[in-house]
Design a protein around this motif. Structure first.
Motif, PDB file in Angstrom:
ATOM      1  N   LEU A 104       0.811  -1.220   0.000  1.00 28.39           N
ATOM      2  CA  LEU A 104       0.000   0.000   0.000  1.00 28.39           C
ATOM      3  C   LEU A 104       0.846   1.272   0.000  1.00 28.39           C
ATOM      4  O   LEU A 104       0.357   2.352   0.297  1.00 28.39           O
ATOM      5  N   GLY A 105       2.106   1.129  -0.337  1.00 24.78           N
ATOM      6  CA  GLY A 105       2.985   2.285  -0.435  1.00 24.78           C
ATOM      7  C   GLY A 105       3.700   2.597   0.863  1.00 24.78           C
ATOM      8  O   GLY A 105       3.589   1.875   1.856  1.00 24.78           O
ATOM      9  N   ALA A 106       4.426   3.696   0.856  1.00 30.60           N
ATOM     10  CA  ALA A 106       5.159   4.122   2.050  1.00 30.60           C
ATOM     11  C   ALA A 106       4.178   4.462   3.164  1.00 30.60           C
ATOM     12  O   ALA A 106       3.070   4.950   2.910  1.00 30.60           O
ATOM     13  N   TYR A 107       4.588   4.216   4.405  1.00 29.79           N
ATOM     14  CA  TYR A 107       3.692   4.473   5.537  1.00 29.79           C
ATOM     15  C   TYR A 107       3.432   5.963   5.690  1.00 29.79           C
ATOM     16  O   TYR A 107       4.345   6.785   5.599  1.00 29.79           O
ATOM     17  N   SER A 108       2.170   6.299   5.918  1.00 32.39           N
ATOM     18  CA  SER A 108       1.756   7.698   6.104  1.00 32.39           C
ATOM     19  C   SER A 108       0.399   7.686   6.789  1.00 32.39           C
ATOM     20  O   SER A 108      -0.092   6.636   7.204  1.00 32.39           O
ATOM     21  N   THR A 109      -0.210   8.854   6.919  1.00 35.52           N
ATOM     22  CA  THR A 109      -1.544   8.933   7.514  1.00 35.52           C
ATOM     23  C   THR A 109      -2.581   8.213   6.656  1.00 35.52           C
ATOM     24  O   THR A 109      -3.672   7.891   7.122  1.00 35.52           O
ATOM     25  N   ARG A 110      -2.240   7.965   5.398  1.00 33.69           N
ATOM     26  CA  ARG A 110      -3.201   7.368   4.473  1.00 33.69           C
ATOM     27  C   ARG A 110      -3.025   5.862   4.292  1.00 33.69           C
ATOM     28  O   ARG A 110      -3.968   5.163   3.925  1.00 33.69           O
ATOM     29  N   ALA A 111      -1.817   5.364   4.538  1.00 30.21           N
ATOM     30  CA  ALA A 111      -1.469   3.992   4.149  1.00 30.21           C
ATOM     31  C   ALA A 111      -2.438   2.936   4.653  1.00 30.21           C
ATOM     32  O   ALA A 111      -2.844   2.049   3.899  1.00 30.21           O
ATOM     33  N   LEU A 112      -2.833   2.996   5.909  1.00 24.49           N
ATOM     34  CA  LEU A 112      -3.719   1.974   6.479  1.00 24.49           C
ATOM     35  C   LEU A 112      -5.042   2.578   6.929  1.00 24.49           C
ATOM     36  O   LEU A 112      -5.629   2.171   7.926  1.00 24.49           O
ATOM     37  N   SER A 113      -5.530   3.555   6.175  1.00 26.64           N
ATOM     38  CA  SER A 113      -6.716   4.289   6.625  1.00 26.64           C
ATOM     39  C   SER A 113      -8.035   3.732   6.093  1.00 26.64           C
ATOM     40  O   SER A 113      -9.097   4.011   6.652  1.00 26.64           O
ATOM     41  N   LYS A 114      -7.991   2.932   5.013  1.00 22.93           N
ATOM     42  CA  LYS A 114      -9.242   2.416   4.441  1.00 22.93           C
ATOM     43  C   LYS A 114      -9.061   0.984   3.946  1.00 22.93           C
ATOM     44  O   LYS A 114      -7.949   0.493   3.792  1.00 22.93           O
ATOM     45  N   GLY A 115     -10.199   0.307   3.714  1.00 18.68           N
ATOM     46  CA  GLY A 115     -10.190  -1.086   3.276  1.00 18.68           C
ATOM     47  C   GLY A 115      -9.544  -1.269   1.909  1.00 18.68           C
ATOM     48  O   GLY A 115      -9.500  -0.340   1.098  1.00 18.68           O
ATOM     49  N   VAL A 116      -9.071  -2.486   1.648  1.00 15.08           N
ATOM     50  CA  VAL A 116      -8.264  -2.725   0.439  1.00 15.08           C
ATOM     51  C   VAL A 116      -9.029  -3.397  -0.702  1.00 15.08           C
ATOM     52  O   VAL A 116      -8.493  -3.531  -1.809  1.00 15.08           O
ATOM     53  N   SER A 117     -10.260  -3.831  -0.475  1.00 14.47           N
ATOM     54  CA  SER A 117     -10.976  -4.605  -1.502  1.00 14.47           C
ATOM     55  C   SER A 117     -11.099  -3.859  -2.827  1.00 14.47           C
ATOM     56  O   SER A 117     -10.908  -4.433  -3.899  1.00 14.47           O
ATOM     57  N   TYR A 118     -11.438  -2.573  -2.756  1.00 15.01           N
ATOM     58  CA  TYR A 118     -11.637  -1.818  -3.992  1.00 15.01           C
ATOM     59  C   TYR A 118     -10.331  -1.682  -4.770  1.00 15.01           C
ATOM     60  O   TYR A 118     -10.303  -1.809  -6.006  1.00 15.01           O
ATOM     61  N   ALA A 119      -9.237  -1.430  -4.051  1.00 17.75           N
ATOM     62  CA  ALA A 119      -7.931  -1.332  -4.717  1.00 17.75           C
ATOM     63  C   ALA A 119      -7.561  -2.664  -5.363  1.00 17.75           C
ATOM     64  O   ALA A 119      -7.053  -2.699  -6.495  1.00 17.75           O
ATOM     65  N   LEU A 120      -7.834  -3.763  -4.673  1.00 20.37           N
ATOM     66  CA  LEU A 120      -7.546  -5.091  -5.235  1.00 20.37           C
ATOM     67  C   LEU A 120      -8.391  -5.347  -6.476  1.00 20.37           C
ATOM     68  O   LEU A 120      -7.928  -5.955  -7.447  1.00 20.37           O
TER      69      LEU A 120
ATOM     70  N   PHE B  44     -18.079 -12.694   1.205  1.00 20.61           N
ATOM     71  CA  PHE B  44     -18.262 -11.997   2.485  1.00 20.61           C
ATOM     72  C   PHE B  44     -16.984 -11.288   2.965  1.00 20.61           C
ATOM     73  O   PHE B  44     -17.041 -10.101   3.323  1.00 20.61           O
ATOM     74  N   PRO B  45     -15.817 -11.943   2.976  1.00 21.88           N
ATOM     75  CA  PRO B  45     -14.591 -11.219   3.351  1.00 21.88           C
ATOM     76  C   PRO B  45     -14.283 -10.059   2.393  1.00 21.88           C
ATOM     77  O   PRO B  45     -13.777  -9.017   2.811  1.00 21.88           O
ATOM     78  N   PHE B  46     -14.584 -10.274   1.114  1.00 21.84           N
ATOM     79  CA  PHE B  46     -14.372  -9.210   0.124  1.00 21.84           C
ATOM     80  C   PHE B  46     -15.237  -7.998   0.471  1.00 21.84           C
ATOM     81  O   PHE B  46     -14.761  -6.859   0.457  1.00 21.84           O
ATOM     82  N   PHE B  47     -16.514  -8.253   0.803  1.00 22.24           N
ATOM     83  CA  PHE B  47     -17.412  -7.176   1.221  1.00 22.24           C
ATOM     84  C   PHE B  47     -16.902  -6.509   2.499  1.00 22.24           C
ATOM     85  O   PHE B  47     -16.920  -5.280   2.625  1.00 22.24           O
ATOM     86  N   TRP B  48     -16.420  -7.318   3.425  1.00 19.66           N
ATOM     87  CA  TRP B  48     -16.000  -6.829   4.744  1.00 19.66           C
ATOM     88  C   TRP B  48     -14.927  -5.750   4.637  1.00 19.66           C
ATOM     89  O   TRP B  48     -14.928  -4.783   5.413  1.00 19.66           O
ATOM     90  N   TYR B  49     -14.048  -5.901   3.648  1.00 21.09           N
ATOM     91  CA  TYR B  49     -12.940  -4.959   3.525  1.00 21.09           C
ATOM     92  C   TYR B  49     -13.099  -3.954   2.389  1.00 21.09           C
ATOM     93  O   TYR B  49     -12.127  -3.344   1.937  1.00 21.09           O
ATOM     94  N   ILE B  50     -14.350  -3.749   1.916  1.00 17.24           N
ATOM     95  CA  ILE B  50     -14.606  -2.641   0.995  1.00 17.24           C
ATOM     96  C   ILE B  50     -14.657  -1.343   1.789  1.00 17.24           C
ATOM     97  O   ILE B  50     -14.026  -0.349   1.453  1.00 17.24           O
ATOM     98  N   ARG B  51     -15.432  -1.371   2.881  1.00 11.97           N
ATOM     99  CA  ARG B  51     -15.578  -0.203   3.744  1.00 11.97           C
ATOM    100  C   ARG B  51     -15.227  -0.592   5.186  1.00 11.97           C
ATOM    101  O   ARG B  51     -15.047  -1.769   5.483  1.00 11.97           O
ATOM    102  N   GLU B  52     -15.209   0.416   6.052  1.00 14.78           N
ATOM    103  CA  GLU B  52     -14.912   0.144   7.464  1.00 14.78           C
ATOM    104  C   GLU B  52     -16.178  -0.042   8.287  1.00 14.78           C
ATOM    105  O   GLU B  52     -16.108  -0.322   9.488  1.00 14.78           O
TER     106      GLU B  52
END
Length: 592
Positions: free
Chosen positions: A70-86, A191-199
């Motif tokens: 998810l790139g270099a660590y920052s305020t954004r790196a782990l702020s939202k779910g990853v399903s959409y990016a995947l 279901f896991p895919f849905f789980w990590y679309i949003r928080e």
């Protein structure tokens, strides 16, 4: 191989000799192609200035494609779910354009949803109708949930898919293991895919959990006749536990096993890349705990009684600094939030915006470069705040809370929540104001080009250089016009459709009490409808509770955040239709 070819030839000839089947195939094929074209040619738009939204997911995708997670660590790196990016990454890797891949996903979800009901519907034309009803759902054609390069377009088909797999599993609880396994695996993947679309995906968990508990119970007691609760000891003694039942029970656990496994995999990846075993460092970890402590803090003023839109006041932050030396160490940066930051002009910050601002303040102080250091910082703040609560230096507000990081409400706030709920229901049930428009893509040319490469889509039709004079207006496209015609068709036919739904629900209720021949079917439908209604209620309360911090933006917020409720309502409507379709079956049995 020759046998397969011969069999295919025979099946094709048989189909051609049956005009109804040919027409059915043409109808399904044409509708599917139309939906794919609407998705493939849709006027997608992106805002590359939205650092925590559109831009964030484009950057996530770029980093994943380059092998940098998810790139270099920052305020954004782990702020939202990853399903959409995947999802965007998969589209890119498969050499599909984003629009075509999203269209395929919508087709898949609608197909699964319609096929889930096949045990109850023998008429293939009715199945086609249900497939079409789901496939062209107005919410899936409206801009926020279709053409914006953000995670919302993925929510709609995924909700259809999750509920479809659960319903399909329910109506096949007595089927062969292979069939049962297919629906279980579908649910376990979606279901896991849905789980990590949003928080905020928790709202669908009770439906899946209790649905699988009921299915597991049905599998376990499938050979036992209906019994009274006082006879449970006799029932357990007569219980027969077979290998087939054991496999089905394990398959009922599979969705939770994969959700747990997915979480562990994400935690492992984040540990490997950032050194912290977290999926999300905003709604999880120490920052979540600090957010909870701040939200619940009584700041000693009357602000909480006079202005419910403020979750964490300036005074609350000052009190927190007094009891937390660690938080005090970044006090200058916290002052910057109110004096010079883009988050506010000096006034109190409403809603959850304060938490995004706090993360920026900590980053300005030198944190959010190293995940371990940042987590340790917030953990220390959390410990100091907890100690202050324990020794009476801080007191909690007397409010009702639904979640750890959500604002509390007092009784006087509940009418406002009710108003938001009514507004949300209007959008979901009536497709209020749904449309596809001529939205503009925003961003620097190089950022837009970067997004185009990842998505396989050109934004030339709706991107304009902000420095260019006399910019050409963005015209609504033919695809958008067709989508709007479909939306209006749903809206125009809605009164008739709702009457059918009410009649169907009445028949299901009557059949659940008085029908003997169709009792299991009626009660099964009623159980699913009640479960979906309660799920929608939980969803609507949650969204309304959160959004009520902005009364002046009620329409915008409820339009934007309630889209996931539409597939739930449409599922309820389709189940009531099936109830109405039971009348001819009952009539035949009465005649006999």
């Amino acid at each position: 191989m020759q046998k397969i070819k011969n069999r295919t030839t025979i099946d094709l000839k048989r189909m051609l000799n049956q005009p109804t089947t040919v027409f059915l195939f043409i109808a399904v094929f044409s509708l599917t192609i139309l939906r794919l074209v609407l998705s493939f040619k849709a006027p997608y738009f992106v805002n590359m200035y939205a650092g925590y939204d559109d831009q964030l997911f484009v950057q996530y995708s770029k980093s994943i494609l380059s092998g940098n997670w998810l790139g270099a660590y920052s305020t954004r790196a782990l702020s939202k779910g990853v399903s959409y990016a995947l999802f965007m990454v998969w589209s890119n890797k498969l050499h599909f354009s984003y629009g075509f891949f999203l269209g395929l996903f919508n087709v898949l979800a609608s197909s699964v949803a319609a096929l889930a009901l096949k045990p109850l519907i023998k008429n293939r034309w009715i199945l086609v109708f249900i497939y079409t009803f789901f496939l062209f759902s107005p919410v899936g054609l409206t801009s926020e949930y279709s053409t914006r390069i953000y995670r919302n377009p993925l929510v709609i088909p995924t909700v259809f898919l999750v509920i479809g797999c659960l319903v399909g599993l329910y109506f096949r609880k007595n089927a062969r293991i292979k069939i049962f396994a297919c629906w279980s695996i579908g649910l376990a993947c979606s279901f896991p895919f849905f789980w990590y679309i949003r928080e905020d995906s928790l709202w669908l968990f009770p439906l899946v959990f209790f649905g699988l508990v009921i299915i597991a119970g049905s599998v376990l007691f499938d050979t036992i006749k209906p019994f009274k609760m006082k006879e449970w000891q006799i029932v357990f003694k007569s219980l027969v536990f077979t290998k087939q039942k054991a496999i089905k029970l394990v398959l009922c656990l599979l969705p939770f096993i994969l959700l747990f496994t997915t979480t562990k995999v994400l935690q492992s990846l984040n540990t490997q890349h950032y050194g912290v075993s977290l999926v999300n460092d905003r709604t999880g970890g120490a920052f979540k705990d600090v957010s909870k402590q701040l939200i619940r803090m009584d700041d000693g003023t009357s602000l909480n009684q006079t202005n419910a839109t403020i979750w964490v006041s300036k005074e609350a932050l000052k009190k927190a600094e007094k009891v937390s030396p660690t938080l005090k160490s970044i006090s200058k940066n916290i002052d910057w939030i109110y004096n010079g930051s883009p988050w506010t002009g000096g006034e109190e910050i409403a809603g959850d915006i304060i938490f995004w601002a706090l993360r920026d303040a900590a980053a300005q102080a030198g944190y959010y470069k190293n995940a371990k250091q940042t987590e340790a910082f917030w953990q220390k703040v959390n410990t100091e705040l907890s100690d202050a609560y324990a020794n009476g230096k801080l007191e909690k507000k007397k409010e009702i809370y639904l979640s750890a990081t959500g604002d509390g409400k007092t009784l006087k706030d509940l009418p406002l929540v009710g108003e938001f709920m009514r507004t949300g229901l209007a959008y979901n049930l009536l497709y209020k104001d749904y449309s596809q428009g001529s939205d503009q893509s925003l961003g620097l040319k190089k950022d837009i080009t970067e997004a185009e490469k990842i998505l396989g889509h050109s934004f030339d039709n709706n991107w304009r250089d902000v420095n260019e004079k006399n910019k050409a207006p963005i015209k609504i496209t033919l695809i958008a016009k067709i989508s709007n015609i479909i939306i209006r068709l749903y809206q125009k036919l809605l009164p008739i459709w709702l009457i059918i739904n009410v009649l169907g629900l009445g028949i299901i209720l009557a059949g659940s009490f008085f029908s003997k021949s169709q009792l299991i079917t009626f009660r099964g439908l009623l159980l699913l409808i009640v479960g979906l209604m309660l799920t929608y209620l939980v969803f609507l309360i949650g969204v309304s509770w959160f959004c009520s911090w902005a009364p002046d933006r009620k329409e915008l917020f409820m339009m934007t955040y309630t889209g996931a409720g539409v597939p739930v309502i449409q599922w309820i409507e389709v189940l009531t239709l099936i109830g109405l379709l039971q009348l001819p079956i009952i009539a035949k049995k009465i005649k006999k």
